[in-house]
Design a protein around this motif. Structure first.
Motif, PDB file in Angstrom:
ATOM      1  N   MET A 163       6.356  -6.801   5.034  1.00 54.37           N
ATOM      2  CA  MET A 163       7.341  -6.218   4.147  1.00 54.37           C
ATOM      3  C   MET A 163       8.768  -6.659   4.288  1.00 54.37           C
ATOM      4  O   MET A 163       9.512  -6.917   3.376  1.00 54.37           O
ATOM      5  CB  MET A 163       7.411  -4.589   4.454  1.00 54.37           C
ATOM      6  CG  MET A 163       6.214  -3.945   3.957  1.00 54.37           C
ATOM      7  SD  MET A 163       6.471  -2.346   3.631  1.00 54.37           S
ATOM      8  CE  MET A 163       5.600  -1.445   5.000  1.00 54.37           C
ATOM      9  N   VAL A 192       8.515  -9.737   2.363  1.00 50.94           N
ATOM     10  CA  VAL A 192       8.328  -9.884   0.987  1.00 50.94           C
ATOM     11  C   VAL A 192       9.521  -9.200   0.171  1.00 50.94           C
ATOM     12  O   VAL A 192      10.091  -9.397  -0.924  1.00 50.94           O
ATOM     13  CB  VAL A 192       7.221  -8.871   0.548  1.00 50.94           C
ATOM     14  CG1 VAL A 192       7.032  -8.598  -0.856  1.00 50.94           C
ATOM     15  CG2 VAL A 192       6.037  -9.671   1.148  1.00 50.94           C
ATOM     16  N   GLY A 193      10.263  -7.890   0.985  1.00 54.08           N
ATOM     17  CA  GLY A 193      11.207  -7.230   0.450  1.00 54.08           C
ATOM     18  C   GLY A 193      12.296  -7.788  -0.055  1.00 54.08           C
ATOM     19  O   GLY A 193      12.734  -8.186  -1.156  1.00 54.08           O
ATOM     20  N   THR A 196      11.444 -10.927  -2.625  1.00 54.68           N
ATOM     21  CA  THR A 196      11.344 -10.523  -4.117  1.00 54.68           C
ATOM     22  C   THR A 196      12.556 -10.135  -4.658  1.00 54.68           C
ATOM     23  O   THR A 196      12.791 -10.085  -5.667  1.00 54.68           O
ATOM     24  CB  THR A 196      10.220  -9.615  -3.927  1.00 54.68           C
ATOM     25  OG1 THR A 196      10.484  -8.491  -3.195  1.00 54.68           O
ATOM     26  CG2 THR A 196       8.792 -10.249  -3.753  1.00 54.68           C
ATOM     27  N   LEU A 207       6.300  -3.704  -3.072  1.00 59.25           N
ATOM     28  CA  LEU A 207       5.848  -3.828  -1.621  1.00 59.25           C
ATOM     29  C   LEU A 207       4.433  -3.284  -1.262  1.00 59.25           C
ATOM     30  O   LEU A 207       3.698  -3.579  -0.620  1.00 59.25           O
ATOM     31  CB  LEU A 207       6.948  -2.869  -0.889  1.00 59.25           C
ATOM     32  CG  LEU A 207       8.234  -3.886  -0.389  1.00 59.25           C
ATOM     33  CD1 LEU A 207       9.146  -2.960   0.274  1.00 59.25           C
ATOM     34  CD2 LEU A 207       7.830  -5.299   0.397  1.00 59.25           C
ATOM     35  N   SER A 208       4.250  -1.974  -2.096  1.00 60.57           N
ATOM     36  CA  SER A 208       2.845  -1.297  -1.988  1.00 60.57           C
ATOM     37  C   SER A 208       1.743  -2.244  -2.447  1.00 60.57           C
ATOM     38  O   SER A 208       0.659  -2.070  -1.820  1.00 60.57           O
ATOM     39  CB  SER A 208       3.182   0.322  -2.484  1.00 60.57           C
ATOM     40  OG  SER A 208       3.241   0.028  -3.975  1.00 60.57           O
TER      41      SER A 208
END
Lengths: 308, 315, 311
Positions: free
Chosen positions: A96, A99-100, A103, A225-226
């Motif tokens: 995360m 990716v957080g 993105t 994220l999920s």
């Protein structure tokens, strides 16, 4: 339409208005069908809910017994009584962290460019179509891209940075589209007021547009994220080893995540029976994390959403 | 907006520094530290992961075990990416050549013995014994019938006239190579044999198919002996059931037994104390203690002692 | 304290400030453009890696053979043969089963929610159905393998432990929310006046739905089906776990079969070393997969744009 035609036929040949009994019969039949079908539709709607309940029941009854503090805090092991998922949990958090930010920067930047700067023309619709199509590319294909570019070409190996970047590209369209919608929802009079005060375009975007759309953007990021922490296929493709005991501590470390652990335990349940229940327990943890994230998304949306 | 940007950059910075920081201080924990990377055969994986697991309870070392397959593991090994490469077959000449080209010193060690086991459905009460010859005949194409629709009664007339369904692991597995190369001597397998990637699939396929017969490593049979029945093989001196005792090197099942290997990068063992320590652990305790538990027959003590001595003398 | 202020200085200062401001104004669009091009780079990256390695593959294997051969034995050391047909048959069959579940249930759910349900019921039911869409696919795979297959085998004894039927059904369940919510959106955008007109003519609710709402929303509904199919084709984990890895050209859904996606997983996690033909075959299959899903998605976009009736 047919019925009307029929009636008018009768009218002309028999010189008679409607046959009341016949109409009544037809009417009852139509209403009956209408009602029956209504319940059919209702039943089919319930089908999804029943399946969901059944799935949850099976997974909880199978996995709840394995869920304990030890299971959550122990490292991975081949022995069921010693195995835990702290490594997979940490790996998921690390993922995360890559990716957080990635993105967010890419997604918001792209959305601002498309909504505020790009001229509506061929190029604009080219990028837009491209993003829509990227959203439909199967995740395993992104995995191959990650394997070829990040793992092999850049030599990252199946590390957090390689997995994170692969996942970031996979979920990027979600953030872009959500940010675009949020930015588009900012009413134009706010922008115009800002310009009227002498602000430049970038100042307007920075001070007016982004703060006004931040709730929508954050919701998009959380949804992305999920999606990223539930995806398995791209990580299988980049080649995450089956047994990784140590807890990852840097972005160049190899890692595993919750879905990978579920995958390996499911296919390995032939070796050790308990693995199936451990997979179910891991699923419960994963679903709990997803539920938490979605709740946060809803709270953010409700708390920060301004109506214009 | 500034607030968000600041928060964001702080978050990014924390991640970054945390990432760099932990890299540095990972070197000073306990006597041994660092990592050992292992990849290779899926057959050897249960044993090697079990050994690694136990080793990690003693030493603060991270041992990563993958199971990409023997050849895929070798691909990484010959370029020096991994310290150990597990293999369910001896190393190939071209792999040795690549190691030489990359100036990597490597040695192949046996770690345990695996008995190739033929399994049938528990309801199958006829084919509980087969001769070595029958196995070699029935699994080869065209031997019994041109269309390979072999009936049990084609093998022994008193058996039912029902078609046999053949199963096995696919070409990804060293077990497949052993079966084709050694047991049926490089002839073609029967047409229509159902080859699968996952052992879980094979186990469930045969456990539902009364006319099914499959081959795989003994380890996958012992873990599923409630769902499957092992066929006793007659090598000329009466039927022998596969067991940890019979699949030993000089045991009566030895014709269907093969060693499984691990290849050790000697340069890595000399440079990294944790790699050497793990190698020593394998041959001093690991291989002997956990082979049985994971369905392998342990190697004779002398062979393990010899390997241990070799590793200990590495400098 | 008196401070003299020179107008000249002030103007200069303001100009400097403006220069900086204009500098930012000029660079920001380029920065943002660079960020926006990453998404294009991603597509270029996907297409070029797939194309390049696919090209390498077709140097070893004839493209005609790849599409006409019926035997897929990529790792066979006796006589490797490559054919996409067994993988295609697996993909098509499993997607077909999935759509046989997803289309009727998804569409009727959409009709119920859009035409029959009260506002409160819709508010309660819709999010729950959307939970189905948020469950990770690995969970569905686990569900198919450990629960659905054993359950189905109670009724169909001939069903193998890995088969096309069970992952197909579970995949269909996964796709229900997609079909339901897109179709419902399409039906919701049909104006109320059209329904009321039909109701006033004496039509029952069902007749209104079937003869007015659905025809008016048909482009959105069909687009939802096409997107569902595309989703089914690209789904990986459910089939990897629950449909096995037999590469037989068969149409028997009780048997184990492999899809294009599951083949990619098998080869990447398996034995094919970089540089072998089997390794390159991976990219050829991935390219076909990419191509099919792209066509589907573009087709869905096209019909929903082209036949959208504006009210």
């Amino acid at each position: 339409m047919k019925e009307l035609a029929l009636n008018s036929n009768e009218k002309t040949t028999q010189k008679q208005y409607m046959n009341l009994a016949k109409v009544n019969r037809r009417m009852t039949a139509r209403l009956l069908i209408n009602n029956v079908v209504k319940y059919l539709f209702f039943a089919s709607t319930m089908f999804g809910l029943v399946i969901l309940a059944f799935l949850m029941y099976q997974i909880f009854s199978d996995g709840l017994g394995w869920l304990s503090m030890d299971f959550l805090t122990n490292r991975l092991s081949t022995l069921p009584e010693r195995a835990g998922i702290i490594g997979a949990i940490t790996g998921t958090v690390w993922l995360m962290f890559i990716v957080g930010p990635v993105t967010m920067v890419l997604g918001i930047g792209t959305a601002i460019y498309l909504e505020e700067y790009a001229k509506k023309g061929k190029f604009h619709s080219f990028i837009q179509t491209n993003i829509t199509n990227l959203a439909g590319v199967p995740s395993i294909v992104f995995g191959l891209l990650g394997l070829t570019i990040f793992v092999r070409m850049f030599g990252f190996g199946p590390s957090i940075i390689a997995g994170g970047l692969t996942m970031a590209l996979l979920v990027l369209p979600i953030v872009v589209v959500a940010s675009q919608e949020a930015i588009r929802a900012v009413p134009s009079y706010l922008r115009e007021a800002s310009y009227g005060m002498g602000a430049t375009k970038w100042q307007t975007i920075k001070n007016i547009v982004l703060p006004a759309s931040i709730a929508g953007i954050l919701t998009g990021v959380i949804l992305a994220l999920s999606r990223a922490i539930g995806e398995t296929a791209p990580l299988v493709a980049i080649g995450i080893p089956a047994l990784i005991v140590p807890i990852p501590s840097s972005i160049t470390d190899n890692f595993t995540v919750l879905p990978m652990q579920i995958y390996y335990w499911t296919i390995d349940s032939v070796l050790v029976d308990e693995y199936a229940s451990m997979a179910a327990a891991t699923i419960i943890v994963l679903l709990a994390v997803l539920f938490l994230m979605n709740s946060v998304a809803i709270i953010i949306r409700n708390k920060f959403q301004k109506r214009y | 907006m500034k607030k968000y940007l600041v928060a964001l950059s702080i978050a990014a910075l924390t991640v970054f520094t945390a990432a760099c920081g932990s890299d540095d201080n990972s070197a000073d924990a306990g006597e041994l530290s660092g990592s050992v990377s292992i990849d290779g055969s899926g057959t050897v994986y249960p044993l090697m992961s079990r050994i690694a697991d136990e080793f990690m309870t003693i030493e603060d070392v991270s041992v990563e075990v993958g199971r990409a397959g023997t050849s895929a593991g070798m691909q990484k090994y010959v370029v020096g990416e991994t310290d150990f490469s597990n293999a369910s077959r001896p190393i190939k000449d071209e792999e040795v050549a690549e190691l030489d080209a990359n100036e990597i010193e490597s040695k192949e060690f046996k770690v345990a013995l695996d008995g190739l086991t033929l399994v049938i459905n528990p309801e199958n009460d006829w084919a509980t014994e087969l001769t070595e010859e029958e196995v070699k005949t029935m699994f080869v194409t065209g031997n019994i019938k041109d269309d390979d629709k072999v009936l049990w009664s084609d093998i022994r007339p008193e058996w039912p006239a029902e078609e046999i369904n053949f199963y096995g692991p696919n070409e990804n597995h060293g077990t497949y190579e052993f079966f084709v190369d050694v047991i049926i001597e490089k002839q073609d397998l029967v047409a229509g044999i159902n080859l699968q990637q996952e052992y879980s699939t094979l186990v469930s396929l045969v456990s539902d198919d009364k006319n099914g017969i499959a081959f795989f490593g003994f380890g996958y049979y012992v873990n599923n002996d409630d769902k499957l029945k092992a066929v006793s093989i007659d090598f000329g001196n009466g039927p022998v059931a596969p067991s940890l005792e019979t699949i030993g090197e000089d045991g009566p099942y030895a014709n269907f037994t093969r060693p499984v290997f691990t290849n050790l990068n000697l340069d890595a063992a000399k440079e990294k104390p944790q790699v050497k320590a793990f190698a020593e652990y394998i041959f001093s305790t690991g291989a002997a203690d956990f082979a049985g538990e994971t369905g392998f027959a342990p190697l004779p003590d002398e062979e393990l002692a010899e390997a241990l001595e070799f590793v200990q003398n590495l400098k | 304290m008196q401070k003299t202020v020179s107008i000249k200085d002030l103007i200069r200062k303001d100009n400097n400030k403006n220069k900086l401001k204009m500098g930012v104004e000029k660079t920001v669009p380029f920065l943002l453009f660079a960020l926006a091009s990453i998404s294009i780079l991603t597509t270029v990256g996907i297409v070029s890696t797939l194309l390049y390695e696919t090209f390498l593959f077709f140097r070893d294997v004839s493209i005609i053979e790849f599409f006409t051969n019926t035997e897929m034995k990529p790792l066979s050391r006796v006589e490797p043969s490559f054919s996409i047909l067994p993988l295609l048959s697996g993909t098509v069959l499993i997607s077909l089963v999935a759509m046989l579940v997803a289309i009727p249930i998804g569409l009727t759910t959409a009709i119920y929610l859009s035409e029959y349900a009260s506002v409160n019921v819709r508010k309660a039911v819709k999010p729950v159905i959307e939970v189905l869409a948020g469950i990770p696919t690995i969970v569905y795979g686990f569900f198919a393998f450990t629960f659905v297959t054993p359950l189905l085998r109670e009724f169909i004894p001939a069903l193998q432990a890995t088969n096309a039927l069970s992952p197909g059904i579970v995949m269909g369940i996964m796709i229900i929310p997609l079909v339901a919510s897109l179709s419902e959106d399409a039906m919701n955008s049909v104006p109320k006046a059209m329904r009321e007109g039909a109701l006033a003519l004496g039509a029952t609710k069902l007749e209104v739905t079937m003869r007015v709402v659905i025809p008016a929303a048909i482009s959105g509904i069909i687009a939802s089906f096409v997107l569902g199919i595309s989703r089914a084709i690209g789904e990986t984990m459910i089939v990897t776990i629950a449909s096995g890895s037999s590469k037989n050209l068969t149409f028997d859904i009780t048997q184990s079969m492999q899809t294009m996606t599951a083949y990619i997983v098998e080869v990447t996690s398996g034995d094919a070393g970089a540089g072998t033909t089997a390794y390159y075959s991976l990219y050829a299959v991935a390219f076909a997969l990419f191509f099919f899903t792209l066509i589907m998605n573009m087709f869905a976009g096209y019909i929903s744009r082209k036949y959208r009736e504006a009210y």
